[in-house]
Design a protein around this motif. Sequence first.
Motif, PDB file in Angstrom:
ATOM      1  N   LEU A  64      21.811 -17.284  -6.371  1.00 56.84           N
ATOM      2  CA  LEU A  64      23.291 -17.787  -5.848  1.00 56.84           C
ATOM      3  C   LEU A  64      24.142 -16.555  -5.877  1.00 56.84           C
ATOM      4  O   LEU A  64      25.194 -16.581  -4.909  1.00 56.84           O
ATOM      5  CB  LEU A  64      23.802 -18.899  -6.645  1.00 56.84           C
ATOM      6  CG  LEU A  64      22.805 -20.250  -6.560  1.00 56.84           C
ATOM      7  CD1 LEU A  64      23.072 -21.396  -7.546  1.00 56.84           C
ATOM      8  CD2 LEU A  64      22.852 -20.730  -5.026  1.00 56.84           C
ATOM      9  N   TYR A  65      24.258 -15.753  -6.903  1.00 54.39           N
ATOM     10  CA  TYR A  65      25.232 -14.499  -6.980  1.00 54.39           C
ATOM     11  C   TYR A  65      25.190 -13.703  -5.764  1.00 54.39           C
ATOM     12  O   TYR A  65      26.073 -13.313  -5.399  1.00 54.39           O
ATOM     13  CB  TYR A  65      24.728 -13.919  -8.351  1.00 54.39           C
ATOM     14  CG  TYR A  65      25.624 -12.689  -8.481  1.00 54.39           C
ATOM     15  CD1 TYR A  65      27.017 -12.460  -8.866  1.00 54.39           C
ATOM     16  CD2 TYR A  65      24.953 -11.401  -8.054  1.00 54.39           C
ATOM     17  CE1 TYR A  65      27.647 -11.379  -8.838  1.00 54.39           C
ATOM     18  CE2 TYR A  65      25.611 -10.086  -8.256  1.00 54.39           C
ATOM     19  CZ  TYR A  65      27.239 -10.126  -8.597  1.00 54.39           C
ATOM     20  OH  TYR A  65      27.564  -9.054  -8.947  1.00 54.39           O
ATOM     21  N   ILE A  66      23.953 -13.444  -5.463  1.00 61.57           N
ATOM     22  CA  ILE A  66      23.604 -12.489  -4.124  1.00 61.57           C
ATOM     23  C   ILE A  66      23.904 -13.202  -2.971  1.00 61.57           C
ATOM     24  O   ILE A  66      24.795 -12.584  -2.107  1.00 61.57           O
ATOM     25  CB  ILE A  66      22.174 -12.128  -4.020  1.00 61.57           C
ATOM     26  CG1 ILE A  66      22.054 -11.120  -5.235  1.00 61.57           C
ATOM     27  CG2 ILE A  66      21.850 -11.392  -2.822  1.00 61.57           C
ATOM     28  CD1 ILE A  66      20.564 -10.906  -5.568  1.00 61.57           C
ATOM     29  N   TYR A  67      23.747 -14.586  -2.818  1.00 64.28           N
ATOM     30  CA  TYR A  67      24.215 -15.366  -1.501  1.00 64.28           C
ATOM     31  C   TYR A  67      25.588 -15.268  -1.332  1.00 64.28           C
ATOM     32  O   TYR A  67      26.145 -14.729  -0.425  1.00 64.28           O
ATOM     33  CB  TYR A  67      23.602 -16.682  -1.823  1.00 64.28           C
ATOM     34  CG  TYR A  67      24.173 -17.743  -0.856  1.00 64.28           C
ATOM     35  CD1 TYR A  67      23.509 -17.770   0.613  1.00 64.28           C
ATOM     36  CD2 TYR A  67      25.015 -18.365  -0.916  1.00 64.28           C
ATOM     37  CE1 TYR A  67      23.994 -18.819   1.494  1.00 64.28           C
ATOM     38  CE2 TYR A  67      25.469 -19.296  -0.130  1.00 64.28           C
ATOM     39  CZ  TYR A  67      24.936 -19.612   1.008  1.00 64.28           C
ATOM     40  OH  TYR A  67      25.452 -20.361   2.050  1.00 64.28           O
ATOM     41  N   SER A  68      26.185 -15.613  -2.639  1.00 63.11           N
ATOM     42  CA  SER A  68      27.802 -15.741  -2.490  1.00 63.11           C
ATOM     43  C   SER A  68      28.593 -14.330  -1.924  1.00 63.11           C
ATOM     44  O   SER A  68      29.313 -14.312  -1.433  1.00 63.11           O
ATOM     45  CB  SER A  68      28.306 -16.197  -3.901  1.00 63.11           C
ATOM     46  OG  SER A  68      27.773 -17.553  -4.068  1.00 63.11           O
ATOM     47  N   GLY A  69      27.906 -13.364  -2.737  1.00 62.76           N
ATOM     48  CA  GLY A  69      28.607 -11.872  -2.447  1.00 62.76           C
ATOM     49  C   GLY A  69      28.142 -11.429  -1.372  1.00 62.76           C
ATOM     50  O   GLY A  69      28.933 -10.822  -0.448  1.00 62.76           O
ATOM     51  N   VAL A  70      26.904 -11.712  -0.529  1.00 58.78           N
ATOM     52  CA  VAL A  70      26.660 -11.536   0.745  1.00 58.78           C
ATOM     53  C   VAL A  70      27.654 -11.931   1.644  1.00 58.78           C
ATOM     54  O   VAL A  70      28.219 -11.685   2.623  1.00 58.78           O
ATOM     55  CB  VAL A  70      25.378 -11.652   1.226  1.00 58.78           C
ATOM     56  CG1 VAL A  70      25.359 -11.316   2.711  1.00 58.78           C
ATOM     57  CG2 VAL A  70      24.549 -10.806   0.692  1.00 58.78           C
ATOM     58  N   LEU A  71      28.001 -13.382   1.388  1.00 57.97           N
ATOM     59  CA  LEU A  71      28.945 -14.047   2.277  1.00 57.97           C
ATOM     60  C   LEU A  71      30.201 -13.574   2.349  1.00 57.97           C
ATOM     61  O   LEU A  71      30.949 -13.249   3.227  1.00 57.97           O
ATOM     62  CB  LEU A  71      28.934 -15.475   2.026  1.00 57.97           C
ATOM     63  CG  LEU A  71      27.632 -16.391   2.420  1.00 57.97           C
ATOM     64  CD1 LEU A  71      27.729 -17.818   2.104  1.00 57.97           C
ATOM     65  CD2 LEU A  71      27.379 -16.130   3.997  1.00 57.97           C
ATOM     66  N   LEU A  72      30.735 -13.186   1.041  1.00 54.64           N
ATOM     67  CA  LEU A  72      31.968 -12.853   0.922  1.00 54.64           C
ATOM     68  C   LEU A  72      32.233 -11.575   1.466  1.00 54.64           C
ATOM     69  O   LEU A  72      33.227 -10.859   1.927  1.00 54.64           O
ATOM     70  CB  LEU A  72      32.573 -12.787  -0.649  1.00 54.64           C
ATOM     71  CG  LEU A  72      32.652 -14.300  -1.079  1.00 54.64           C
ATOM     72  CD1 LEU A  72      32.885 -14.159  -2.695  1.00 54.64           C
ATOM     73  CD2 LEU A  72      33.791 -15.006  -0.210  1.00 54.64           C
ATOM     74  N   MET A  73      31.260 -10.647   1.329  1.00 50.06           N
ATOM     75  CA  MET A  73      31.193  -9.335   1.942  1.00 50.06           C
ATOM     76  C   MET A  73      31.480  -9.302   3.500  1.00 50.06           C
ATOM     77  O   MET A  73      32.164  -8.498   4.004  1.00 50.06           O
ATOM     78  CB  MET A  73      29.889  -8.646   1.632  1.00 50.06           C
ATOM     79  CG  MET A  73      29.728  -7.260   2.317  1.00 50.06           C
ATOM     80  SD  MET A  73      28.196  -6.214   1.861  1.00 50.06           S
ATOM     81  CE  MET A  73      27.093  -7.466   2.928  1.00 50.06           C
ATOM     82  N   PHE A  74      30.812 -10.352   4.057  1.00 48.93           N
ATOM     83  CA  PHE A  74      31.211 -10.406   5.508  1.00 48.93           C
ATOM     84  C   PHE A  74      32.470 -10.881   6.030  1.00 48.93           C
ATOM     85  O   PHE A  74      33.139 -10.308   6.690  1.00 48.93           O
ATOM     86  CB  PHE A  74      29.946 -11.367   6.511  1.00 48.93           C
ATOM     87  CG  PHE A  74      28.662 -10.916   6.524  1.00 48.93           C
ATOM     88  CD1 PHE A  74      28.587  -9.874   7.389  1.00 48.93           C
ATOM     89  CD2 PHE A  74      27.702 -11.262   5.714  1.00 48.93           C
ATOM     90  CE1 PHE A  74      27.403  -9.289   7.825  1.00 48.93           C
ATOM     91  CE2 PHE A  74      26.318 -10.644   6.089  1.00 48.93           C
ATOM     92  CZ  PHE A  74      26.157  -9.733   7.207  1.00 48.93           C
ATOM     93  N   VAL A  75      33.164 -11.586   5.017  1.00 46.62           N
ATOM     94  CA  VAL A  75      34.670 -11.961   5.138  1.00 46.62           C
ATOM     95  C   VAL A  75      35.221 -10.606   5.008  1.00 46.62           C
ATOM     96  O   VAL A  75      36.267 -10.485   6.056  1.00 46.62           O
ATOM     97  CB  VAL A  75      34.780 -13.130   4.085  1.00 46.62           C
ATOM     98  CG1 VAL A  75      36.532 -13.096   4.092  1.00 46.62           C
ATOM     99  CG2 VAL A  75      34.175 -14.259   4.576  1.00 46.62           C
ATOM    100  N   ILE A  76      34.982  -9.903   3.954  1.00 44.26           N
ATOM    101  CA  ILE A  76      35.971  -8.647   3.610  1.00 44.26           C
ATOM    102  C   ILE A  76      35.628  -7.617   4.766  1.00 44.26           C
ATOM    103  O   ILE A  76      36.620  -7.125   5.153  1.00 44.26           O
ATOM    104  CB  ILE A  76      35.477  -8.111   2.387  1.00 44.26           C
ATOM    105  CG1 ILE A  76      35.734  -9.171   1.278  1.00 44.26           C
ATOM    106  CG2 ILE A  76      35.879  -6.703   2.242  1.00 44.26           C
ATOM    107  CD1 ILE A  76      35.371  -8.975  -0.324  1.00 44.26           C
ATOM    108  N   MET A  77      34.291  -7.536   5.329  1.00 44.33           N
ATOM    109  CA  MET A  77      34.039  -6.512   6.600  1.00 44.33           C
ATOM    110  C   MET A  77      34.787  -7.073   7.698  1.00 44.33           C
ATOM    111  O   MET A  77      35.340  -6.280   8.458  1.00 44.33           O
ATOM    112  CB  MET A  77      32.500  -6.741   6.676  1.00 44.33           C
ATOM    113  CG  MET A  77      31.801  -5.984   5.838  1.00 44.33           C
ATOM    114  SD  MET A  77      30.154  -6.152   5.864  1.00 44.33           S
ATOM    115  CE  MET A  77      29.767  -5.573   7.549  1.00 44.33           C
ATOM    116  N   PHE A  78      34.790  -8.483   7.962  1.00 49.43           N
ATOM    117  CA  PHE A  78      35.500  -8.815   9.342  1.00 49.43           C
ATOM    118  C   PHE A  78      36.710  -9.150   9.379  1.00 49.43           C
ATOM    119  O   PHE A  78      37.514  -8.786  10.466  1.00 49.43           O
ATOM    120  CB  PHE A  78      34.494  -9.846  10.014  1.00 49.43           C
ATOM    121  CG  PHE A  78      32.991  -9.429  10.501  1.00 49.43           C
ATOM    122  CD1 PHE A  78      32.953  -9.042  11.706  1.00 49.43           C
ATOM    123  CD2 PHE A  78      31.900  -9.733   9.563  1.00 49.43           C
ATOM    124  CE1 PHE A  78      31.891  -8.300  12.162  1.00 49.43           C
ATOM    125  CE2 PHE A  78      30.561  -9.548  10.367  1.00 49.43           C
ATOM    126  CZ  PHE A  78      30.644  -8.834  11.489  1.00 49.43           C
TER     127      PHE A  78
END
Length: 129
Positions: A64-78
Amino acid sequence: MSADLTTAQWLLVSAGATVVYMATMAWIMPTPKARLRTVLAPFAGWVFLIPNAAVKGYSVDHTLYIYSGVLLMFVIMFAPVAKRVAADIAEQEEKPWDKVPLNSFSLYWMLGSATVCIGVGAYLWRIIE
């Protein structure tokens, strides 16, 4: 810190990350087709990532940590380059036979922010162990 979060709390964190991701991507994506693809992506993560982690014996909290981090990474990227990315996506869907040239700033921003997010995620990994 994060190490004190229970699995139920990690589920809430990942649900919150999912909502933030879906709202941001629905705002950024210019066409219904692009919006549908990005909004459905977290559901694929829930359906495939968590059972796969359980089968392989990974901790649900770490997954869940990785899942949450990946989603937030896409938000920060886009999010910071949303207008340019949306214009490029709309143009590409409008003219699929033409290659839309890459916007250099957007490309470098996405690569740089992804690198920083992965580094921060790796650094914080030791906190949740």
